[in-house]
Design a protein around this motif. Structure first.
Motif, PDB file in Angstrom:
ATOM      1  N   VAL A 224       0.874  -1.178   0.000  1.00 28.39           N
ATOM      2  CA  VAL A 224       0.000   0.000   0.000  1.00 28.39           C
ATOM      3  C   VAL A 224       0.905   1.220   0.000  1.00 28.39           C
ATOM      4  O   VAL A 224       1.831   1.314   0.813  1.00 28.39           O
TER       5      VAL A 224
ATOM      6  N   GLN B  52      -4.771  -5.930   3.635  1.00 27.63           N
ATOM      7  CA  GLN B  52      -4.898  -4.720   2.824  1.00 27.63           C
ATOM      8  C   GLN B  52      -6.365  -4.323   2.666  1.00 27.63           C
ATOM      9  O   GLN B  52      -6.704  -3.128   2.727  1.00 27.63           O
TER      10      GLN B  52
ATOM     11  N   THR C  20      -3.081   0.473  -4.080  1.00 27.46           N
ATOM     12  CA  THR C  20      -2.518  -0.879  -4.030  1.00 27.46           C
ATOM     13  C   THR C  20      -2.652  -1.491  -5.413  1.00 27.46           C
ATOM     14  O   THR C  20      -3.615  -1.180  -6.137  1.00 27.46           O
TER      15      THR C  20
END
Length: 293
Positions: A202, A224, A211
């Motif tokens: 990220v 994430q 991302t």
């Protein structure tokens, strides 16, 4: 890793999860010498962090486990059995440590009896993410040797499956250590950012948290996804898109996200300093630890 609990799964039964689990000594032998997970790395796994006995993001991990099984033509995991194994291990971990993890593994089975798959769930205390929070990382960029579209052009390479074949990932981490770094971000031969050996990237680029997409042959990042959910809840802009190496080098901040470390900030990239946003890092990890499922 400090192994604390281990359950073997009986994959050949339709019994209720509790009846299909056998607790075994985590420091004793579990596999035969001809199990394909050991001889060929032929299997899949997931690792779920456990906070105060609660497995974090378990359902997304099970989703990814099923996806990896399908990519390797493994038997479809009986979801309630694997969920039960993780929950049983998590309950035992609660008695030992406030923060642990469960690794659950599906092997194709014994070479001498390929009709029988092998499964187990190991509860352990990770060496990473101590009480001081997520570690600040020195990271190097390493070329993975594939174009960004390898998942479409060569699906037999299994990019995007979480397999037991981790020799390349471990070699990359050893190369990072030889260069005086902690971790790696893989790149494609045509200059796009991919992922870490066991993490999702990220980056904050011009105020937007970005991302890379999974169609680059990347694992869907469960941590994430929860990081993006937290950021969106705070009103921050997020995007899933291709990121080239030049953008990464110029990013406002960079994190490697994984189950056991949480959101770990990158403090240098190929030796060049990267700004660590300590406030955002702390907030992200507090949000990750506060998940209830």
């Amino acid at each position: 890793m400090h192994p604390l609990t281990l359950h073997r799964l009986d994959l050949g039964t339709d019994a209720e999860p509790a009846a299909a689990l056998t607790r075994v000594d985590p420091r004793k032998a579990l596999l035969t010498a001809t199990d394909l997970s050991a001889t060929r790395g032929d299997g899949i796994f997931e690792t779920v962090v456990v906070v105060d006995g609660v497995p974090q993001a378990l359902e997304p991990h099970l989703d990814r486990f099923e996806r990896s099984a399908a990519m390797l033509d493994l038997p479809a995991p009986r979801r309630e059995l694997w969920r039960g194994a993780v929950l049983a291990a998590a309950e035992e971990l609660r008695r030992h440590t406030p923060r642990g993890a469960v690794k659950f593994v599906l092997s194709r089975g014994d070479e001498a009896n390929t009709a029988s798959a092998t499964g187990w769930a190991l509860g352990f205390a990770p060496d990473t993410r101590a009480g001081d929070g997520a570690p600040e990382l020195d990271v190097v960029l390493l070329d993975r040797g594939y174009r960004h579209d390898v998942a479409q052009t060569s699906p037999w390479l299994l990019q995007g499956a979480k397999t037991l074949s981790y020799a390349v990932n471990m070699a990359a981490l050893r190369e990072a250590r030889r260069r005086g770094a902690h971790d790696v971000i893989f790149t494609s031969i045509d200059g796009f950012v991919l992922e870490g050996p066991h993490s999702t990237v990220v980056a904050r680029v011009d105020g937007v948290y970005v991302t890379p997409p999974t169609d680059l042959g990347l694992l869907p990042g469960t941590t994430q996804a929860d990081v993006f959910a937290a950021l969106t809840g705070w009103g921050e802009a997020v995007a899933t898109r291709r990121v080239d190496v030049a953008e990464l080098r110029d990013a406002d901040a960079v994190w490697l996200c994984s189950s056991t470390r949480g959101a770990a900030p990158v403090r240098s990239l190929d030796g060049a300093a990267v700004v660590v946003d300590a406030e955002v890092t702390a907030s992200l990890n507090e949000a990750l630890d506060a998940r209830k499922a």
